[in-house]
Scaffold this motif. Structure first.
Motif, PDB file in Angstrom:
ATOM      1  N   UNK A  24       0.810  -1.215   0.000  1.00  0.00           N
ATOM      2  CA  UNK A  24       0.000   0.000   0.000  1.00  0.00           C
ATOM      3  C   UNK A  24       0.844   1.266   0.000  1.00  0.00           C
ATOM      4  N   UNK A  25       2.062   1.174   0.525  1.00  0.00           N
ATOM      5  CA  UNK A  25       2.930   2.356   0.518  1.00  0.00           C
ATOM      6  C   UNK A  25       3.592   2.545  -0.839  1.00  0.00           C
ATOM      7  N   UNK A  26       3.595   1.511  -1.631  1.00  0.00           N
ATOM      8  CA  UNK A  26       4.178   1.566  -2.969  1.00  0.00           C
ATOM      9  C   UNK A  26       3.140   2.060  -3.980  1.00  0.00           C
ATOM     10  N   UNK A  27       1.939   1.600  -3.799  1.00  0.00           N
ATOM     11  CA  UNK A  27       0.860   1.937  -4.730  1.00  0.00           C
ATOM     12  C   UNK A  27      -0.206   2.722  -3.949  1.00  0.00           C
ATOM     13  N   UNK A  28      -0.079   4.033  -4.030  1.00  0.00           N
ATOM     14  CA  UNK A  28      -0.977   4.918  -3.289  1.00  0.00           C
ATOM     15  C   UNK A  28      -2.244   5.164  -4.087  1.00  0.00           C
ATOM     16  N   UNK A  29      -3.373   4.924  -3.463  1.00  0.00           N
ATOM     17  CA  UNK A  29      -4.656   5.118  -4.137  1.00  0.00           C
ATOM     18  C   UNK A  29      -5.450   6.179  -3.399  1.00  0.00           C
ATOM     19  N   UNK A  30      -5.955   7.126  -4.171  1.00  0.00           N
ATOM     20  CA  UNK A  30      -6.756   8.214  -3.626  1.00  0.00           C
ATOM     21  C   UNK A  30      -8.054   8.299  -4.419  1.00  0.00           C
ATOM     22  N   UNK A  31      -9.158   8.270  -3.718  1.00  0.00           N
ATOM     23  CA  UNK A  31     -10.482   8.340  -4.369  1.00  0.00           C
ATOM     24  C   UNK A  31     -11.215   9.516  -3.742  1.00  0.00           C
ATOM     25  N   UNK A  32     -10.766  10.705  -4.099  1.00  0.00           N
ATOM     26  CA  UNK A  32     -11.217  11.912  -3.408  1.00  0.00           C
ATOM     27  C   UNK A  32     -12.582  12.406  -3.868  1.00  0.00           C
ATOM     28  N   UNK A  33     -13.027  11.969  -5.035  1.00  0.00           N
ATOM     29  CA  UNK A  33     -14.338  12.407  -5.502  1.00  0.00           C
ATOM     30  C   UNK A  33     -15.062  11.237  -6.145  1.00  0.00           C
TER      31      UNK A  33
END
Lengths: 115, 120
Positions: free
Chosen positions: B64-73
């Motif tokens: 998870x620290x290698x592949x950062x995922x953000x779903x902000x909207x």
């Protein structure tokens, strides 16, 4: 864990030929089975699905039957067209209920249909 | 019809740099998006499930620290490959879950066309 094994490609056919792409699976429980198609430059699209043993999924002339005894879900079409040229992915969802959210895919089979 | 757009469609970067891949649902809102990775001649493998406004759920073996995922909207999820290395070179595909139903009555998954990452 769950796995899907499908026929290695590429597969090249002439127009109007019969198509079979083999798919077998390993899963615990009663998975739902899917075939997805990816046309060049586009995202994967659901082609057909089956959620329980002996179900036959069919769409756009393609069909596949969920065979629990042989753990298979082979894709067939009686007469392919040039427009069927694409990559086909077999997939399963090991969670009962038909949800298609968390999928395990095969490697994909490239089909080329020549006029 | 519903479209999921991925950008960039291909990217080449140097080892050690970070790369961000965007996944946008263009005409619908998606509370849930999925990220897959496909190595050459290998299966599509689910990396993580991205839920709007909360932390992503990673599959076993995915850092998870290698592949950062953000779903902000509700229309955008991003995957950032941090400190990329040649072994991260792969085809990354996202999909978005829609409220619309497919021909069998199940929620539709709409896939992006994928992003090919090459790390030199």
């Amino acid at each position: 864990g769950d796995s899907v094994t499908q026929m290695e490609g590429p597969v090249t056919l002439s127009e109007e030929a019969f198509l079979t792409i083999n798919c077998t699976y390993t899963a615990t429980g009663y998975p739902s089975l899917f075939w997805y198609v990816q046309y060049p430059g586009e995202g994967l699209q659901l082609l057909l699905k089956a959620t329980k043993a002996d179900d036959k999924g069919s769409n756009k002339g393609f069909e596949a039957t969920y065979r629990k005894e042989t753990t298979s879900f082979h894709l067939e079409k009686g007469s392919v067209q040039v427009s069927d040229s694409a990559v086909y992915f077999c997939a399963l969802n090991g969670i009962s209920g038909g949800s298609n959210y968390k999928l395990t895919f095969g490697k994909g089979t490239l089909l080329t249909v020549n006029p | 019809g519903a479209v999921v757009s991925q950008h960039p469609s291909w990217v080449i970067c140097k080892s050690g740099t970070s790369v961000k891949i965007e996944c946008r649902s263009l005409d619908f809102q998606a509370t849930t998006m999925f990220w897959y990775r496909q190595f050459p001649k290998q299966s599509l493998m689910l990396m993580a499930t991205s839920n709007e406004g909360s932390k992503a759920t990673y599959e076993q073996g995915v850092e998870k620290d290698k592949f950062l995922i953000n779903h902000a909207s509700l229309t955008l999820s991003t995957l950032t490959v941090t400190s990329a290395h040649p072994e991260d070179s792969s085809f990354y595909i996202c999909s978005a879950r829609r409220t619309a139903l497919d021909y069998s009555g199940a929620n539709v998954l709409t896939f992006g066309a994928g992003s090919r990452l090459t790390v030199l």
